[in-house]
Design an enzyme around this catalytic site. Structure first.
Site, short mmCIF file in Angstrom:
data_model
loop_
_atom_site.label_atom_id
_atom_site.label_comp_id
_atom_site.label_asym_id
_atom_site.label_seq_id
_atom_site.Cartn_x
_atom_site.Cartn_y
_atom_site.Cartn_z
N HIS A 78 33.16 12.17 23.41
CA HIS A 78 33.86 12.73 22.33
C HIS A 78 34.60 14.22 23.10
O HIS A 78 35.69 14.43 22.82
CB HIS A 78 33.02 13.14 21.32
CG HIS A 78 32.88 11.91 20.41
ND1 HIS A 78 33.84 11.24 19.86
CD2 HIS A 78 31.92 11.54 19.74
CE1 HIS A 78 33.33 10.22 19.03
NE2 HIS A 78 32.14 10.45 18.98
N GLU A 83 28.38 11.49 23.13
CA GLU A 83 28.85 12.73 22.57
C GLU A 83 29.67 13.46 23.85
O GLU A 83 30.72 13.99 23.43
CB GLU A 83 27.46 13.57 22.55
CG GLU A 83 26.74 12.84 21.21
CD GLU A 83 27.65 12.66 19.94
OE1 GLU A 83 28.87 13.34 19.45
OE2 GLU A 83 27.23 11.88 19.13
#
Length: 308
Positions: free
Chosen positions: A146, A143
């Protein structure tokens, strides 16, 4: 750990996506302004698209968190999770994002926001309960990748712009079927108007489908990139590989998720894209175009083939 080439590419793609979607929306507005002989329709379409883009850019994280019923987490309420996120951020050279929690036993996580300085990473309570520390670090690194790669900006813009195209196309279709169009006293004008009307209806039907396919294709591509970037960040691909296995095998649906936010999660919260059928050919090529994520088996395979 995060490549500057990918960051620069995602920034360029953000502007390119905005430009392409504005062209599509303007084309929709122009065709239907011709059908109804009303230029205000074009102005409305372009104005609405610009307004929705601004809202999505500045408030996408708040909207997503509200839809997901997520609550903020601080250092005192969950020191271990906060420490994992903070340590990986130091390694990645990223500011620590806001951390949120969804009270749901289904294991999953996602990131959102417009840039690393305004980012959010969100976990379910289930992922903390069901994953080991190394696996949770792998998910967190995914994450954070990202965030660092600016995927969150690209996906935020794509989602809202796709929604705008879909909404405008639906309005135009309803107006076409129920509102009629202005008639011309000229026979040739009637014929040309009919052709334009048909073209408008076809465009209104195809635009949201094409826009959705673009959104899903962009999402699938970025999952592979975030997997590899996350593995480089932890230097332990097996941790993320095991996490993906556990999450995909847990078939409990995530109640807080919906179709608008499903692509953000590390694995489809509805588990529609997971399982052997996704990678062993039982699904058609056409059906796979509408998957929000690449096959989990392929993601795990690539992680276990990494040599660090």
């Amino acid at each position: 750990m995060l490549t500057y080439d990918n960051i620069a590419k995602n920034k360029r793609e953000s502007w390119l996506l905005i430009f392409c979607f504005l062209i599509v929306i303007s084309l929709l507005g122009f065709v239907f302004s011709q059908v109804y002989q009303n230029p205000q329709i074009l102005y409305f379409a372009v104005g609405f698209s610009v307004f929705s883009s601004l809202i999505s850019y500045y408030f996408s994280d708040s909207i997503t968190l509200a839809l997901s019923q997520a609550k903020a987490v601080d250092r005192q309420s969950n020191p271990e999770l906060y420490r994992i996120v903070e340590n990986l951020c130091i390694t990645a050279g990223l500011p620590t994002p806001k951390i949120y929690m969804i009270n749901d036993s289904a294991p999953n996580a996602f990131a959102t926001g417009r840039d690393p300085e305004h980012a959010v990473i969100c976990f379910t309570t289930g992922i903390l309960q069901k994953l080991e520390k190394a696996e949770l670090e792998g998910v967190t690194a995914h994450e954070l990748s990202h965030i660092g790669n600016y995927d969150i900006r690209v996906m935020t813009l794509v989602v809202v712009l796709v929604g705008t195209v879909t909404l405008l196309a639906d309005w135009f279709l309803r107006a076409s079927f129920f509102g009629g169009r202005r008639k011309s006293s000229n026979g040739d004008g009637n014929q040309i108007g009919a052709i334009i009307a048909i073209a408008g209806i076809v465009l209104a039907i195809l635009s949201p489908i094409i826009a959705t396919l673009i959104k899903l294709a962009v999402s699938r591509k970025r999952e592979f990139l975030a997997d590899s970037s996350g593995a480089l960040l932890t230097r332990y691909p097996e941790g993320l590989a095991r996490a993906l296995e556990k999450i995909s095998k847990d078939k409990e649906p995530l109640e807080a998720a919906n179709k608008a936010t499903a692509h953000l999660y590390i694995i489809n919260p509805f588990h529609e894209d997971d399982g052997p059928s996704a990678s062993h050919g039982s699904r058609s090529w056409f059906a796979s175009l509408f998957n929000t994520h690449p096959p989990v088996e392929e993601r795990i395979k690539r992680l276990r083939e990494m040599n660090l």
